[in-house]
Design an enzyme around this catalytic site. Structure first.
Site, PDB file in Angstrom:
ATOM      1  N   ASP A  34       5.409  -5.534   6.110  1.00 33.41           N
ATOM      2  CA  ASP A  34       5.220  -6.682   5.230  1.00 33.41           C
ATOM      3  C   ASP A  34       4.136  -7.598   5.793  1.00 33.41           C
ATOM      4  OD1 ASP A  34       7.193  -5.855   3.512  1.00 33.41           O
ATOM      5  OD2 ASP A  34       8.762  -7.105   4.399  1.00 33.41           O
ATOM      6  N   LYS A  56       2.688  -8.834   0.282  1.00 30.27           N
ATOM      7  CA  LYS A  56       2.006  -9.607  -0.743  1.00 30.27           C
ATOM      8  C   LYS A  56       1.492 -10.905  -0.140  1.00 30.27           C
ATOM      9  CE  LYS A  56       6.143 -11.930  -2.569  1.00 30.27           C
ATOM     10  NZ  LYS A  56       6.946 -12.171  -3.776  1.00 30.27           N
ATOM     11  N   MET A 169      12.302 -19.435   1.121  1.00 31.20           N
ATOM     12  CA  MET A 169      11.164 -19.598   0.211  1.00 31.20           C
ATOM     13  C   MET A 169      11.365 -20.787  -0.744  1.00 31.20           C
ATOM     14  SD  MET A 169      10.579 -15.546  -0.621  1.00 31.20           S
ATOM     15  CE  MET A 169      12.360 -15.216  -0.726  1.00 31.20           C
TER      16      MET A 169
END
Length: 257
Positions: A34, A56, A169
């Protein structure tokens, strides 16, 4: 056919990796990692391994989840040790479920190697106990980002549970979280702490209250928000020395601590 290991890279500090994770990285044939995996951890990977960054950045995905699943299956057919390296713990908001389903369907042997999830690392950095028995006997782990088909967050149930709330997040604007929790009944003076880049050299912390959180400038991602009485900066005071009483030593009265 080889074997796939879903390995937790922890919060970023390589010293917080498990011994098993370090051994697997040193002997890996293929590593798919990741974006949140730190360079210091990637430096531990076998220099002969094939390494792919499939994370991402700024919300943009390099590969779809289906493409990641296909890569894992393709590489394990020709390689001995394939590692899917995930930030934190693979089973906590790491999309492991979708990858495990794909590996199961393909008949691929796999193993999950746990890592320190960011909630635990952030609490350690903030010097607080998530289950301080004076304030909470449970923890709720959640994310502010939910899948398209999932229901909205049930803020009322979160508040009435009395658990310490840990939000992964939290995004760039904390106002919505602050408003929703207060509407659900959480007191405006409820302590909060935001931890950015937990355990890493550029770590930042913000101790605040739920009301002031709505006006706070967001710390850099990746970050995590802890909400609950345990998150008070006031709990991080110098330890109070407890007297064990007065005793006579060498003919003099002395108080022992």
């Amino acid at each position: 056919m080889g074997k796939v290991y879903l390995v937790g890279a922890g919060p970023g500090d390589p010293e917080l990796l498990t011994v098993k994770a370090v051994r697997l990285l040193a002997n890996a044939d293929v590593v798919l990692h990741d974006a949140l995996v730190s360079p210091a951890i990637l430096a531990l990977v076998n220099p002969k391994a094939t390494v792919f960054d499939i994370g991402k950045r700024c919300g943009a995905k390099l590969l779809t989840q289906a493409e990641i699943n296909a890569l894992l299956i393709a590489y394990v057919q020709t390689s001995g040790t394939v590692i899917r390296l995930k930030g934190g713990d693979p089973s906590i908001f790491g999309r492991s479920g979708e990858e495990l389903s794909a590996l199961n369907e393909a008949g691929v042997e796999f193993e999950i190697v746990p890592g320190i999830t960011t909630a635990i690392a952030a609490a350690a950095s903030a010097q607080i106990s998530l289950t301080d028995r004076r304030y909470a006997s449970a923890i709720t782990l959640m994310t502010a980002h939910r899948g398209r088909d999932e229901d909205a967050v049930e803020w009322d149930r979160l508040v009435t549970s009395g658990a310490t709330i840990v939000i992964y997040m939290p995004g760039k604007d904390y106002r919505d979280i602050s408003v929703q929790l207060q509407r659900a009944g959480l007191a405006s003076d409820t302590p909060c702490v935001v931890v950015s880049h937990a355990s890493q050299q550029d770590e930042q912390k913000l101790y605040t209250s739920l009301d002031a959180l709505s006006r706070a400038t967001a710390l850099p991602a990746p970050s995590l928000l802890i909400v609950g009485r345990c998150a008070s900066a006031l709990e991080r005071v110098e330890p109070q020395f407890l007297s064990l009483g007065t005793h006579r030593i060498n003919g003099f009265e002395k108080e022992i601590f």
